[in-house]
Write a protein that holds these residues in place. Structure first.
Motif, PDB file in Angstrom:
ATOM      1  N   VAL A 167       0.859  -1.183   0.000  1.00 38.98           N
ATOM      2  CA  VAL A 167       0.000   0.000   0.000  1.00 38.98           C
ATOM      3  C   VAL A 167       0.897   1.236   0.000  1.00 38.98           C
ATOM      4  CG1 VAL A 167      -1.788   1.266   1.239  1.00 38.98           C
ATOM      5  CG2 VAL A 167      -1.785  -1.240   1.251  1.00 38.98           C
ATOM      6  N   PRO A 168       0.774   2.113  -0.987  1.00 35.96           N
ATOM      7  CA  PRO A 168       1.635   3.302  -1.020  1.00 35.96           C
ATOM      8  C   PRO A 168       1.410   4.184   0.198  1.00 35.96           C
ATOM      9  CG  PRO A 168       0.500   2.988  -3.127  1.00 35.96           C
ATOM     10  CD  PRO A 168      -0.138   2.053  -2.147  1.00 35.96           C
ATOM     11  N   TYR A 169       2.468   4.877   0.600  1.00 38.37           N
ATOM     12  CA  TYR A 169       2.346   5.787   1.736  1.00 38.37           C
ATOM     13  C   TYR A 169       1.303   6.865   1.463  1.00 38.37           C
ATOM     14  CZ  TYR A 169       3.528   8.984   5.489  1.00 38.37           C
ATOM     15  OH  TYR A 169       3.457   9.798   6.596  1.00 38.37           O
ATOM     16  N   ARG A 170       1.205   7.294   0.199  1.00 37.47           N
ATOM     17  CA  ARG A 170       0.195   8.302  -0.138  1.00 37.47           C
ATOM     18  C   ARG A 170      -1.210   7.820   0.224  1.00 37.47           C
ATOM     19  NH1 ARG A 170       1.154  12.417  -3.775  1.00 37.47           N
ATOM     20  NH2 ARG A 170       3.320  12.669  -4.423  1.00 37.47           N
ATOM     21  N   THR A 171      -1.478   6.550  -0.048  1.00 33.18           N
ATOM     22  CA  THR A 171      -2.797   6.010   0.260  1.00 33.18           C
ATOM     23  C   THR A 171      -3.025   5.956   1.762  1.00 33.18           C
ATOM     24  OG1 THR A 171      -2.791   4.705  -1.777  1.00 33.18           O
ATOM     25  CG2 THR A 171      -4.299   4.010  -0.031  1.00 33.18           C
ATOM     26  N   LEU A 172      -2.002   5.513   2.509  1.00 29.18           N
ATOM     27  CA  LEU A 172      -2.129   5.487   3.968  1.00 29.18           C
ATOM     28  C   LEU A 172      -2.379   6.883   4.514  1.00 29.18           C
ATOM     29  CD1 LEU A 172       0.837   3.078   4.837  1.00 29.18           C
ATOM     30  CD2 LEU A 172      -1.602   2.524   4.832  1.00 29.18           C
ATOM     31  N   LEU A 173      -1.646   7.866   3.988  1.00 30.10           N
ATOM     32  CA  LEU A 173      -1.811   9.234   4.465  1.00 30.10           C
ATOM     33  C   LEU A 173      -3.169   9.796   4.057  1.00 30.10           C
ATOM     34  CD1 LEU A 173      -0.628  11.630   5.931  1.00 30.10           C
ATOM     35  CD2 LEU A 173       0.567  12.282   3.833  1.00 30.10           C
ATOM     36  N   ALA A 174      -3.627   9.458   2.863  1.00 27.41           N
ATOM     37  CA  ALA A 174      -4.946   9.908   2.430  1.00 27.41           C
ATOM     38  C   ALA A 174      -6.038   9.335   3.330  1.00 27.41           C
ATOM     39  CB  ALA A 174      -5.186   9.513   0.976  1.00 27.41           C
ATOM     40  N   ASP A 175      -5.908   8.046   3.671  1.00 22.90           N
ATOM     41  CA  ASP A 175      -6.888   7.434   4.579  1.00 22.90           C
ATOM     42  C   ASP A 175      -6.869   8.121   5.944  1.00 22.90           C
ATOM     43  OD1 ASP A 175      -7.548   5.668   2.577  1.00 22.90           O
ATOM     44  OD2 ASP A 175      -6.303   4.035   3.362  1.00 22.90           O
ATOM     45  N   ALA A 176      -5.665   8.422   6.437  1.00 28.08           N
ATOM     46  CA  ALA A 176      -5.555   9.067   7.742  1.00 28.08           C
ATOM     47  C   ALA A 176      -6.126  10.480   7.704  1.00 28.08           C
ATOM     48  CB  ALA A 176      -4.092   9.097   8.180  1.00 28.08           C
ATOM     49  N   THR A 177      -5.875  11.204   6.619  1.00 29.07           N
ATOM     50  CA  THR A 177      -6.405  12.560   6.488  1.00 29.07           C
ATOM     51  C   THR A 177      -7.925  12.538   6.419  1.00 29.07           C
ATOM     52  OG1 THR A 177      -4.382  13.187   5.303  1.00 29.07           O
ATOM     53  CG2 THR A 177      -6.254  14.675   5.134  1.00 29.07           C
ATOM     54  N   GLU A 178      -8.471  11.569   5.709  1.00 27.04           N
ATOM     55  CA  GLU A 178      -9.931  11.462   5.623  1.00 27.04           C
ATOM     56  C   GLU A 178     -10.541  11.088   6.976  1.00 27.04           C
ATOM     57  OE1 GLU A 178     -13.188   9.544   2.543  1.00 27.04           O
ATOM     58  OE2 GLU A 178     -11.061   9.594   2.060  1.00 27.04           O
ATOM     59  N   ALA A 179      -9.866  10.194   7.704  1.00 28.99           N
ATOM     60  CA  ALA A 179     -10.368   9.837   9.031  1.00 28.99           C
ATOM     61  C   ALA A 179     -10.306  11.034   9.973  1.00 28.99           C
ATOM     62  CB  ALA A 179      -9.557   8.673   9.600  1.00 28.99           C
ATOM     63  N   THR A 180      -9.252  11.840   9.862  1.00 26.30           N
ATOM     64  CA  THR A 180      -9.151  13.041  10.686  1.00 26.30           C
ATOM     65  C   THR A 180     -10.234  14.045  10.305  1.00 26.30           C
ATOM     66  OG1 THR A 180      -6.763  12.680  10.842  1.00 26.30           O
ATOM     67  CG2 THR A 180      -7.587  14.849  11.477  1.00 26.30           C
ATOM     68  N   ALA A 181     -10.576  14.095   9.013  1.00 23.71           N
ATOM     69  CA  ALA A 181     -11.685  14.955   8.588  1.00 23.71           C
ATOM     70  C   ALA A 181     -12.987  14.527   9.260  1.00 23.71           C
ATOM     71  CB  ALA A 181     -11.827  14.914   7.075  1.00 23.71           C
ATOM     72  N   GLY A 182     -13.224  13.222   9.342  1.00 24.04           N
ATOM     73  CA  GLY A 182     -14.410  12.733  10.036  1.00 24.04           C
ATOM     74  C   GLY A 182     -14.402  13.085  11.506  1.00 24.04           C
ATOM     75  N   TYR A 183     -13.218  13.003  12.113  1.00 24.55           N
ATOM     76  CA  TYR A 183     -13.085  13.382  13.522  1.00 24.55           C
ATOM     77  C   TYR A 183     -13.365  14.871  13.699  1.00 24.55           C
ATOM     78  CZ  TYR A 183     -10.713  13.714  18.116  1.00 24.55           C
ATOM     79  OH  TYR A 183     -10.391  13.935  19.430  1.00 24.55           O
ATOM     80  N   CYS A 184     -12.836  15.681  12.805  1.00 28.01           N
ATOM     81  CA  CYS A 184     -13.045  17.123  12.876  1.00 28.01           C
ATOM     82  C   CYS A 184     -14.533  17.461  12.743  1.00 28.01           C
ATOM     83  CB  CYS A 184     -12.234  17.803  11.777  1.00 28.01           C
ATOM     84  SG  CYS A 184     -12.188  19.594  11.861  1.00 28.01           S
ATOM     85  N   ALA A 185     -15.204  16.804  11.817  1.00 28.10           N
ATOM     86  CA  ALA A 185     -16.638  17.053  11.644  1.00 28.10           C
ATOM     87  C   ALA A 185     -17.421  16.634  12.887  1.00 28.10           C
ATOM     88  CB  ALA A 185     -17.142  16.308  10.416  1.00 28.10           C
ATOM     89  N   ALA A 186     -17.023  15.501  13.503  1.00 31.16           N
ATOM     90  CA  ALA A 186     -17.717  15.038  14.711  1.00 31.16           C
ATOM     91  C   ALA A 186     -17.524  16.018  15.859  1.00 31.16           C
ATOM     92  CB  ALA A 186     -17.203  13.649  15.099  1.00 31.16           C
ATOM     93  N   VAL A 187     -16.316  16.571  16.008  1.00 25.62           N
ATOM     94  CA  VAL A 187     -16.073  17.560  17.058  1.00 25.62           C
ATOM     95  C   VAL A 187     -16.884  18.826  16.787  1.00 25.62           C
ATOM     96  CG1 VAL A 187     -14.321  19.013  18.158  1.00 25.62           C
ATOM     97  CG2 VAL A 187     -13.793  16.640  17.593  1.00 25.62           C
ATOM     98  N   GLY A 188     -16.975  19.221  15.523  1.00 27.30           N
ATOM     99  CA  GLY A 188     -17.793  20.377  15.180  1.00 27.30           C
ATOM    100  C   GLY A 188     -19.242  20.183  15.571  1.00 27.30           C
ATOM    101  N   ARG A 189     -19.768  18.990  15.301  1.00 28.41           N
ATOM    102  CA  ARG A 189     -21.156  18.718  15.700  1.00 28.41           C
ATOM    103  C   ARG A 189     -21.301  18.734  17.212  1.00 28.41           C
ATOM    104  NH1 ARG A 189     -20.526  14.955  11.462  1.00 28.41           N
ATOM    105  NH2 ARG A 189     -20.117  13.261  12.949  1.00 28.41           N
ATOM    106  N   LEU A 190     -20.274  18.253  17.926  1.00 33.15           N
ATOM    107  CA  LEU A 190     -20.324  18.265  19.383  1.00 33.15           C
ATOM    108  C   LEU A 190     -20.371  19.696  19.910  1.00 33.15           C
ATOM    109  CD1 LEU A 190     -20.103  16.464  21.981  1.00 33.15           C
ATOM    110  CD2 LEU A 190     -17.644  16.914  21.893  1.00 33.15           C
ATOM    111  N   LEU A 191     -19.549  20.583  19.334  1.00 31.31           N
ATOM    112  CA  LEU A 191     -19.540  21.973  19.778  1.00 31.31           C
ATOM    113  C   LEU A 191     -20.837  22.689  19.428  1.00 31.31           C
ATOM    114  CD1 LEU A 191     -15.894  23.156  18.994  1.00 31.31           C
ATOM    115  CD2 LEU A 191     -16.821  22.192  21.098  1.00 31.31           C
TER     116      LEU A 191
END
Length: 724
Positions: free
Chosen positions: A179-203
């Protein structure tokens, strides 16, 4: 189909389970690769043309590249890397041939070659991959007989071996790509985006703690997969190219955003109007960055709306300062830092995708100053930073080169035949710590004894019949190198012993004691490697990591007051302290990566939480650099004296926390209960000043105090968490 082993009863005997073991397909391809590439040149020169000197170098032009090297990248890139080893191989074979005139000259050359080739790891997987083969290209010809007249034949054989290696690699079937590092980083960035959206909804009061917890765990898992120790060596973005630099920067920025979101969640006290809109836009921006990182996937079109939303958020903060509480001031400052980190991740991802640096980030002191530095200059900069006895790269290069040079002197003094085998044993058995070397030496010797016994029987049975050796060589290459690595290192050493006896038995008439010479060579080479590992930094990275992290914490402790002093009263200070902290963190990264690769020297029990002790350094260096990058207006008036005193006191608290964490590491004490941490927002003197002077002080001063306080409080909290 070859897959995972099936342990259910009745699914087959040992052979079927062996063929289904993990990694068999990869080993089979490598064995077929070396069999075809090595034997094609060897047999052609040895039997078609009667040139056994050329045959030996054709075999050893291919064998080290295939067996001992990991060449990264897709087929086209691998071919380019293999072909680039050809001119380097010519130079090394020439040097070895000419320096074989004296034992001391060959040993001195081995010292230089061993050290310089080891430094190729500074350039990342593509330059580090062929390094073991380059070492052996010097080792093979540096032994007697001294034959400068044979140099053209040796170079011709080497050339054919390397060319066949490149050709056969393109003809064989492909392994499933990692699995290319780019793909791993893209997955991590997308997961962090989901986390960011969840925190926004919490606030905003629309989310639940369970949703945030699930998103947080997903982001942490995905980002853990991007840590270099978790990534296959051939996929690590550790080269000096702009693309790899940008990928590393993107990952660091996304992890910074994740850490800030963790702080928001941990300190959450209730809905926060206005912040959720900015976090929602941050999530959208992170998703755009993730899309641009995916290989062969076009990035989203249009402009990122985050800068405009951030500007609107700043205007809203300024209008509401008169009503802001200390808690709201800190939380808004942290939310703003999330947006800043997201913008950095977006620009770094843009550079990683091949884009040019945006005009908005092109200024002195920008986080992207590296974008204007060429690959060669950056490679040299990294090498200069690592040329210190504290660097594991420098230590490994010096240890290995000294061991190889000593082995060459010992072999010459003892006049051992086939001294090449002793240096091969150093390269194959020596590790980065004494414990790992001892662990590799035992199976190495056992395998050599077993393989030597088998080879002796074969020599006695063949009774000098060359056709016997010629028939069994490809068989042992294909079957032995497929099965041996699956069964373990002892089996691999046994197979290599038999192969070497078979190959050298066709180059010159073999004696029955040839396997005994192989065993003696392994004992000499392995013994020298063990002594070198014992005398030169025997604990490997495990011994250095504690010191390096403690040093990075000390540098962070110096950076916090220096940067704060510059922000309180504008001047030119703080930059050198931040640069020193970043250099210390760079050394920590290399040491930690090697530490994770060392197995026998540690079991993990009793080790401190290394990652927790690294966080304060990253928070101090990264957060300080971000604030200085935004506050680059040298003519700004100083902060009011009372505000400056509060921030200076908090900077001292951050420095004290970092120094206390460093002392905990240096003393070897187990982390205990945290004796201090960041004060609650309502108890923060800096935030109380900001809230109390919101109507009388300038908006810029109040916001600056809140942002610096949030940064320093984060450092204090991370340092306290490490100690606790």
């Amino acid at each position: 189909m070859i897959g995972a082993p099936d342990h259910r009863p009745g699914t087959g005997g040992p052979l079927r389970r062996l063929l289904r073991a993990p990694g068999v397909a990869e080993h089979l391809r490598r064995a077929a690769w070396v069999t075809v590439a090595g034997c094609a040149g060897f047999y052609t020169f040895a039997y078609a043309f009667g040139r056994r000197d050329m045959a030996l170098f054709a075999m050893f032009g291919a064998l080290p590249l295939i067996l001992f090297c990991s060449i990264p990248g897709p087929p086209r890139r691998r071919t380019g890397t293999v072909l680039l080893t050809l001119p380097a191989g010519w130079v090394l074979v020439t040097a070895g041939t000419l320096l074989a005139v004296r034992h001391w000259a060959a040993a001195l050359g081995m010292l230089v070659v061993g050290f310089l080739v080891s430094l190729l790891a500074n350039g990342g997987p593509r330059t580090a991959g062929p390094a073991p083969a380059l070492q052996l290209y010097y080792v093979l010809p540096c032994f007697p007989p001294y034959a400068p007249d044979a140099l053209p034949a040796r170079l011709a054989g080497l050339t054919v071996g390397i060319l066949l290696t490149a050709l056969v690699d393109r003809l064989l079937w492909r392994d499933p790509p990692a699995v290319p590092y780019r793909t791993l980083l893209a997955d991590a960035t997308e997961a962090t985006a989901g986390y960011c959206a969840a925190v926004g909804r919490l606030l905003a009061g629309d989310g639940t703690a369970e949703d945030v917890r699930g998103a947080r765990e997903a982001a942490h898992r995905a980002l853990t997969a991007t840590l270099l120790p978790e990534v296959p060596p051939t996929e690590r973005p550790t080269s000096a190219t702009l693309g790899d630099r940008s990928l590393v920067h993107t990952g660091a920025a996304v992890r910074h955003v994740r850490d800030l979101l963790d702080g928001i969640v941990d300190d959450h006290g209730g809905p926060v109007p206005g912040a959720h809109g900015l976090l929602r836009q941050c999530a959208d921006s992170l998703r755009r960055t993730a899309a641009s990182l995916r290989p062969d996937a076009p990035g989203p079109g249009g402009e990122d709306a985050l800068p405009a939303v951030l500007a609107a958020f700043d205007e809203e903060r300024a209008r509401g300062l008169a009503r802001a509480t200390p808690g709201r001031l800190r939380q808004d400052a942290v939310v703003r830092r999330v947006a800043e980190g997201t913008l950095v991740a977006a620009e770094a991802g843009h550079l990683a995708a091949g884009g040019r640096l945006s005009a908005a980030w092109d200024y002195p002191g920008s986080p992207f100053v590296y974008a204007g530095v060429g690959t060669a200059a950056w490679w040299w900069h990294r090498l200069v930073v690592r040329l210190t006895p504290r660097s594991v790269l420098f230590r490994n290069a010096l240890r290995l080169s000294l061991a190889l040079a000593c082995a060459r002197l010992v072999v010459g003094a003892l006049e051992l035949p086939h001294g090449f085998w002793a240096l091969l044993a150093v390269l194959s058995l020596m590790r980065t710590s004494a414990a790992d070397t001892r662990a590799a030496l035992v199976p190495g010797v056992v395998g050599t004894v077993v393989g030597g016994a088998l080879a002796t029987g074969m020599l006695l049975a063949a009774d000098g019949t060359t056709a016997f050796y010629a028939a069994f060589t490809p068989l042992f290459l294909l079957v032995g190198l497929t099965v041996g690595p699956v069964l373990g290192p002892a089996w691999t050493q046994g197979v290599v012993t038999v192969i070497l006896v078979l190959v050298f038995g066709q180059v010159a008439p073999p004696d029955w004691d040839l396997p005994a010479v192989r065993l003696l060579s392994v004992l000499v080479g392995g013994g020298i490697g063990a002594v070198a590992s014992l005398l030169a930094w025997p604990r490997g990275a495990a011994g250095q990591l504690r010191h390096d992290i403690a040093d990075s914490l000390t540098r962070a402790a110096a950076a916090c007051p220096a940067v704060t002093a510059r922000l309180v009263r504008p001047h030119d200070g703080g930059v050198e302290e931040l640069a020193a902290a970043r250099r210390a963190l760079f050394l920590v990264q290399g040491t930690y990566l090697q530490y994770r690769m060392e197995a026998a020297s540690r079991d993990g029990r009793g080790d401190p939480p290394w990652e927790a002790f690294m966080l304060p350094g990253y928070a101090a260096a990264g957060g300080g650099a971000m604030i200085l990058a935004r506050r680059r207006d040298g003519d700004r008036p100083p902060l009011p004296a009372a505000a400056g005193e509060e921030l200076t006191g908090l900077a001292g608290l951050a420095a004290a926390g970092c120094l206390a964490a460093a002392e905990t590491l240096r003393s070897g004490r187990a982390p205990g209960r945290d004796s201090g941490g960041a004060p609650p927002a309502e108890a923060s003197g800096a935030l109380r000043w900001a809230a109390g002077h919101a109507a009388s002080a300038s908006v810029a001063d109040v916001l600056l105090v809140a942002e610096v306080e949030a940064w320093l409080a984060g450092v204090v909290r991370d340092a306290g968490a490490a100690r606790g």
